[in-house]
Scaffold this motif. Structure first.
Motif, short mmCIF file in Angstrom:
data_model
loop_
_atom_site.label_atom_id
_atom_site.label_comp_id
_atom_site.label_asym_id
_atom_site.label_seq_id
_atom_site.Cartn_x
_atom_site.Cartn_y
_atom_site.Cartn_z
N VAL A 94 23.11 -32.11 6.46
CA VAL A 94 22.34 -31.87 7.68
C VAL A 94 23.24 -31.77 8.91
CG1 VAL A 94 21.91 -34.32 8.14
CG2 VAL A 94 20.27 -32.61 8.97
N ASP A 95 24.43 -32.38 8.88
CA ASP A 95 25.33 -32.33 10.03
C ASP A 95 26.33 -31.19 9.95
OD1 ASP A 95 27.09 -33.21 8.09
OD2 ASP A 95 27.86 -34.91 9.26
N GLY A 96 26.14 -30.29 8.97
CA GLY A 96 26.99 -29.12 8.89
C GLY A 96 28.26 -29.30 8.10
N PHE A 136 34.30 -29.80 4.33
CA PHE A 136 34.73 -28.91 5.42
C PHE A 136 33.63 -28.92 6.46
CE2 PHE A 136 35.62 -25.12 7.77
CZ PHE A 136 36.97 -24.84 7.60
N GLU A 137 33.98 -29.21 7.73
CA GLU A 137 32.98 -29.32 8.78
C GLU A 137 32.77 -27.97 9.48
OE1 GLU A 137 33.64 -32.49 11.49
OE2 GLU A 137 33.92 -33.99 9.92
N LEU A 175 30.60 -23.83 14.73
CA LEU A 175 29.38 -23.19 15.21
C LEU A 175 29.16 -23.45 16.69
CD1 LEU A 175 27.09 -24.16 12.20
CD2 LEU A 175 27.79 -21.82 12.80
N ARG A 176 29.41 -24.68 17.11
CA ARG A 176 29.16 -25.05 18.50
C ARG A 176 30.28 -24.63 19.44
NH1 ARG A 176 25.41 -30.51 17.59
NH2 ARG A 176 23.92 -29.33 16.30
N ALA A 229 32.59 -13.16 11.63
CA ALA A 229 33.78 -12.97 10.79
C ALA A 229 34.55 -14.27 10.65
CB ALA A 229 34.67 -11.87 11.37
N GLU A 230 34.68 -15.02 11.75
CA GLU A 230 35.39 -16.30 11.69
C GLU A 230 34.62 -17.32 10.86
OE1 GLU A 230 37.71 -16.32 15.99
OE2 GLU A 230 35.54 -16.69 15.93
N LEU A 231 33.30 -17.29 10.95
CA LEU A 231 32.49 -18.19 10.14
C LEU A 231 32.65 -17.89 8.66
CD1 LEU A 231 30.36 -20.41 9.88
CD2 LEU A 231 28.59 -18.69 10.30
#
Length: 324
Positions: A262-264, A276-277, A282-283, A289-291
């Motif tokens: 839930v916390d990514g 891996f966080e 995201l924030r 592409a980077e994601l």
């Protein structure tokens, strides 16, 4: 396609939408546990949609909504509808304890959820109370019947089989599933956290041999979903039994899934610590592409296998933190 360094295609994402649960199953969460993730750290629906969309573009086709108890996440049918509309995603399912399912079954089905797994470890009310810490069986049964009426197919019962706890209830659960057209999946308890290690482990291989004889089961070639279960069926095809055996016969060589908490945080294996966080990225406003590049880098961390048997004390996190 996403492929890890051992040649396994990662086509299945299990998404935890909350680490909260309204039950306290004694192999999952300890009584009085309060160490839940702060809501400010939960991925928002927009962030979840971005991550799942990136996985879908990279070849992931199956998505399962999990928890904790996913139906405790407000407006879950809205999220399900957004995810089911993503290009490339062709299988959206849900795992639930079913205590809230009667209220949400129709909306979830309309939103595009096609399959439901329900966690139910016994048909005896006192046994369910002992395991879950709650007199929850009536609500679970109501939720199951609502799911059946809503047209989910298949409906699978997930039963964690434990020695001298509910192993004597397996035959009754088989009969119940035959009566209602449900698939039964027997699961070996995993040593995750102190609660998992305290569970009464039951080797399912002798159980399978007994059920094969009693119900004339034959191995089923077709898989029922994208998970690790191996299936057997009655000769008339009216009943299917799945076994998930991470201890007695592990399935690491064919593991095709990762888990998003839930916390990514992406967890690569239930039985290892590699993670891996994604939330900080995201924030920080990363591009698509980077994601996608970050997801590929995360998949490279996936280990070859768990070490539940060799190092049962290794894992300290609870199942609810990882996402079922």
């Amino acid at each position: 396609m996403l492929t890890d360094r051992f040649g396994r295609s990662i086509e299945y994402l299990r998404l935890s939408v909350t680490d909260r649960c309204d039950l306290r199953c004694n192999y999952c969460l300890p009584k009085g546990f309060k160490g839940f993730e702060e809501p400010a750290n939960w991925l928002t629906f927009d962030e979840i949609e971005r991550v799942v969309g990136a996985f879908a573009r990279l070849g992931t086709r199956r998505l399962r909504l999990t928890g904790g108890e996913p139906l405790l996440r407000r407006n879950l049918p809205e999220l399900a509808a957004r995810l089911s509309a993503l290009p490339g995603l062709n299988d959206l399912s849900l795992t639930s304890n079913a205590t809230q399912l009667a209220r949400h079954a129709q909306a979830l089905r309309a939103a595009g959820v096609s399959r439901v797994n329900v966690s139910l470890d016994s048909l005896r009310r006192d046994c369910v109370h002992d395991i879950t810490g709650s007199d929850s069986l009536p609500r679970v049964m109501e939720g199951l019947m609502a799911a059946k009426d809503a047209g989910f197919s298949p409906i699978k019962i997930n039963m964690v089989a434990m020695k001298d706890v509910n192993d004597a209830d397996i035959g009754a659960m088989v009969a119940f599933c035959i009566e209602h057209g449900f698939v039964l999946r027997l699961i070996e308890a995993m040593p995750m956290g102190d609660t998992g290690r305290a569970a009464s482990y039951l080797d399912l291989q002798p159980v399978l041999r007994q059920l094969q004889t009693e119900f004339d089961l034959v191995e089923q070639a077709a898989t029922l979903g994208g998970g690790p279960a191996r299936y057997w069926k009655t000769r008339d095809g009216g009943f299917s039994l799945g076994l998930i055996t991470p201890i007695s016969q592990h399935f690491c060589a064919t593991c095709n899934r990762v888990r998003l908490s839930v916390d990514g945080t992406l967890y690569m294996c239930l039985g290892q610590e590699e993670s891996f966080e994604l939330r900080p990225l995201l924030r920080a406003g990363v591009s698509d592409a980077e994601l996608e590049a970050a997801i590929r880098a995360a998949i490279e961390l996936k280990p070859e296998r768990h070490e539940f048997s060799e190092k049962p004390q290794k894992l300290v996190r609870f199942m609810s933190m990882t996402g079922g």
